[in-house]
Design an enzyme around this catalytic site. Structure first.
Site, PDB file in Angstrom:
ATOM      1  CB  SER A   1      -0.940  -0.042   1.218  1.00  0.00           C
ATOM      2  OG  SER A   1      -0.744   1.078   2.042  1.00  0.00           O
ATOM      3  CE  LYS A   2       0.655   7.695  -3.643  1.00  0.00           C
ATOM      4  NZ  LYS A   2      -0.087   8.381  -4.697  1.00  0.00           N
ATOM      5  NE  ARG A   3      -3.768   4.857   4.152  1.00  0.00           N
ATOM      6  CZ  ARG A   3      -3.888   4.105   5.235  1.00  0.00           C
ATOM      7  NH1 ARG A   3      -3.340   4.472   6.366  1.00  0.00           N
ATOM      8  NH2 ARG A   3      -4.567   2.968   5.201  1.00  0.00           N
ATOM      9  CE  LYS A   4      -2.524  -0.192   6.067  1.00  0.00           C
ATOM     10  NZ  LYS A   4      -3.110  -1.528   6.033  1.00  0.00           N
TER      11      LYS A   4
END
Ligand code: GLU
Length: 543
Positions: A293-296
C-alpha cells in the site's frame, strides 16, 4: 435520429477518413511472433514497484521476441498530473535499466507518435465522430447530481450501479431533446451505446491468468469527457490499436474493465490485442497477506530504492525472481550470465499474488554486491553518495586509493571467500565510516572498564605499524597472557575457570576501541589502512 447530422453538430471539424489513420500507422514490419508491448504510466509523480514489475516483464517479452517496447504517457487526467512526473518516470526506469525502443522522450522512431495522449485529441475525435455517425455513441447531458441520484436508486434497489439499459437516460433521447440541450449549451460527455448482454458470460484467454470467465459489458461507458479528452477505456483501444500493440500487460486491477475494452475493440473494428493481467505485489502483515500500500509501505515507491541505495541490478534480480518461477535457480547456476540470456516466459508468471519480502531483497543485494569489483563498488557508492550522502560521506571520495583499500578488505577481495557485509549504498557508507572518522557508534564491550584500559595501554606499549600480521598477533597474545587471558583458545576451553577470558576477548577490546564495532574484517589490516597515528589516537581516546 439522423446520426450523420448529429455527428456533424458534435464534431463540426472534418477529420481524415479512418483508413487514413490505418495507413498513417501501418502494421509494424516485424518478424512473426515479435511482440509489441508498452508501458503506459499516468504522470502522477508516483512510480511504484508495480510499474517496474510490469516494465521488466514487458521489456523481456518484447526484446526476447524481437519486438518493440514503447513508452506512452497517459495524461488524460489533468487533476492527477504532477509537474516533472514524466521526467521522473523516465529517470526511474532508466535507473533500473529498462530499455525502451521508442516513445515519449526516448528518442527512437516517431512513426507511431505522438506519445502523449493529450496530443492525440484529434485522432480520438475522428474515431468518436465515426461512432456517433454509426449510432454507436451518443451525447449524454446528465449532471453529476443526476448520476449520483441514479446510483442511490440503484443501490436501494440492490441493482448494479451505472449507466446502462433502462437507466441510460440519453441513450434513446428524442432528437428535439438532444438539440435543445445542445442549443442551451449544456455540457455533455459522449457515451458508448453498448450492445452487450449482461446475461451472457464468455471465456477469455488471459496470457497470464489463463482462461477467465467474464460477463459481457452493458454499461454505456463514457468515452469522451466533457472537456473533449477521452477516458482511459477509449484511449486504450485507439492507442493500442494505432501503435500496433500486440500484447497488453497491465495490472490486474484492469481485469474488471476488460469486457468494456473488448467491446470497444470490436465496435471500432480493431483486432484485439492479447492481454496479460499481472498479479499484484503482496506482503505479509502479521499472519496475513495484503497488497502493498502506498500509504503504509515506503518500499512500494521506486524512489525508496534509490534513496536507500539498493543496487538496481539486485532489485532487477529480485523482480525477475518474483516474475518467473525458475529464474532463481537459473541465476544461481549462471551468476555471471547477463540477465537477458534467461528465457523469460509469460507462461511462467504467477497467476496469483507475488509475495514481496524486503529480507529476501536484502539477501539478494548482499550477494550481488559481493560480486562487484572494488572499483565497481566505489563507482556505485560514489553515485549514490553524491546525490544522497551527507557532506562527510561525500568527503570519503577525496582519496579514492584509500577507499579502494578499505573496500578490498571489507569485500574480502583476494581472500578465500567474498564477504557479504554490504546490503545498500547507504548502509555500506555507514559501515565504512570508521575508516574516515572516529567511531560514532560503539558496540558493547564484554570486558569491564578497568581491564579494558589495561589491555589498551599494554597493547599501545608495544604496538608498531611496521609489524606484520604474525608479529602483531603474537603481541596481542602476549597482552592476553600478561593480563590473565588465555593466549590459546584450546587452553581456555580446557580450563575456563583459570582465565579471565581468551585472546578473542582481548582482540575484541582492540577492535571496538579502534572501529567502534565488535564485528569487522581483519583487524591487523584495518590498522594498516588507518595508519599508526590514527590507531594510537583512537586507542588513547578509548582509554
Ligand atoms: N495509465 C494506466 C495506469 O497507469 C495504464 C494501464 C495500462 O497499462 O493499460 O494504470
Amino acid at each position: 435520429m439522423d446520426f450523420e447530422k448529429l455527428a456533424a453538430r458534435l464534431f463540426p471539424k472534418e477529420y481524415p477518413a479512418l483508413e487514413w489513420y490505418e495507413e498513417r500507422y501501418p502494421l509494424r514490419a516485424l518478424e512473426k511472433g515479435a511482440e509489441v508491448t508498452r508501458l503506459a504510466p499516468s504522470p502522477t509523480g508516483f512510480i511504484h514497484l508495480g510499474n517496474l514489475f510490469v516494465a521488466i516483464a514487458n521489456e523481456r517479452i518484447a526484446h526476447e521476441s524481437g519486438g518493440v517496447l514503447y513508452l506512452r504517457i497517459e495524461d488524460t487526467d489533468l487533476k492527477r498530473k504532477v509537474d516533472g512526473a514524466v521526467e521522473a518516470v523516465i529517470a526511474a526506469l532508466k535507473y533500473f535499466d529498462i530499455q525502451f525502443d521508442e516513445g515519449a522522450e526516448i528518442g527512437g522512431s516517431d512513426a507511431y507518435a505522438p506519445w502523449y495522449q493529450r496530443q492525440r485529441a484529434e485522432i480520438y475525435h475522428a474515431y468518436v465522430k465515426e461512432l456517433v455517425r454509426r449510432g454507436r455513441a451518443y451525447p449524454c447531458f446528465c449532471t453529476e447530481e443526476e448520476l449520483a441520484a441514479l446510483r442511490e436508486v440503484q443501490t436501494a434497489n440492490k441493482e448494479i450501479t451505472g449507466y446502462y439499459g433502462k437507466y441510460a437516460k440519453w441513450r434513446d433521447a428524442r432528437e428535439e431533446e438532444v438539440y435543445a440541450a445542445l442549443d442551451a449549451g449544456k455540457p455533455y460527455v459522449i457515451r458508448l451505446r453498448s450492445m452487450g448482454d449482461p446475461a451472457h458470460k464468455f471465456t477469455f484467454h488471459d496470457e497470464i491468468k489463463g482462461d477467465v470467465t467474464v460477463t459481457e459489458n452493458d454499461q454505456d461507458v463514457v468515452i469522451l469527457k466533457s472537456d473533449g479528452i477521452p477516458t482511459y477505456h477509449f484511449a486504450h483501444a485507439v492507442d493500442d490499436h494505432l501503435m500496433r500493440t500486440t500484447l497488453v500487460i497491465r495490472g490486474e486491477e484492469w481485469l474488471a474493465s476488460l469486457p468494456i475494452h473488448l467491446e470497444l475493440f470490436d465496435t471500432l473494428g480493431f483486432r484485439r490485442p492479447k492481454y496479460g493481467h499481472n498479479c499484484s505485489l503482496m506482503k505479509m502483515d502479521g499472519a496475513s497477506k495484503r497488497k502493498l500500500s502506498k500509504r503504509k509501505d515506503p518500499e512500494l515507491s521506486l524512489s525508496f530504492y534509490r534513496q536507500e541505495g539498493y543496487h538496481p541490478y539486485a532489485v532487477k534480480v529480485y523482480m525477475l525472481t518474483l516474475l518467473n518461477s525458475d529464474f532463481e535457480e537459473w541465476h544461481l547456476k549462471f551468476p555471471e550470465k547477463p540477465l537477458t540470456e534467461f528465457k523469460f516466459r509469460i507462461s511462467k508468471m504467477s497467476k496469483s499474488g507475488a509475495l514481496f519480502d524486503l529480507d529476501k531483497l536484502n539477501d539478494i543485494s548482499k550477494t550481488e554486491l559481493s560480486r562487484l569489483s572494488a572499483e565497481e563498488m566505489l563507482a556505485f557508492l560514489k553515485e549514490w553518495a553524491m546525490e544522497f550522502g551527507t557532506e562527510e560521506e561525500k568527503g570519503y571520495f577525496a582519496d579514492e586509493g584509500y577507499l579502494l583499500k578499505a573496500l578490498t578488505l571489507c569485500m574480502g577481495i583476494g581472500g578465500k571467500k567474498r564477504r557479504k557485509d554490504f546490503i545498500t549504498a547507504k548502509q555500506a557508507m555507514e559501515e565504512l565510516r570508521y575508516f574516515f572518522a572516529a567511531p560514532a557508534r560503539r558496540d558493547e564491550y564484554r570486558v569491564d572498564g578497568e581491564t579494558r584500559a589495561a589491555i589498551l595501554s599494554e597493547f599501545l606499549s608495544s604496538y608498531s605499524a611496521a609489524d606484520d600480521a604474525q608479529v602483531w598477533f603474537a603481541k596481542v597474545k602476549e597482552v592476553a597472557s600478561k593480563l590473565g587471558f588465555a593466549a590459546e583458545m584450546r587452553d581456555y576451553k580446557a580450563d575456563l575457570a583459570a582465565y579471565k577470558g581468551s585472546v578473542s576477548d582481548v582482540a575484541e577490546v582492540l577492535r571496538i576501541a579502534t572501529t567502534g564495532r565488535a564485528n569487522t574484517p581483519d583487524l591487523w589490516t584495518i590498522m594498516q589502512i588507518l595508519g599508526e597515528e590514527c590507531v594510537v589516537a583512537r586507542i588513547k581516546a578509548a582509554i
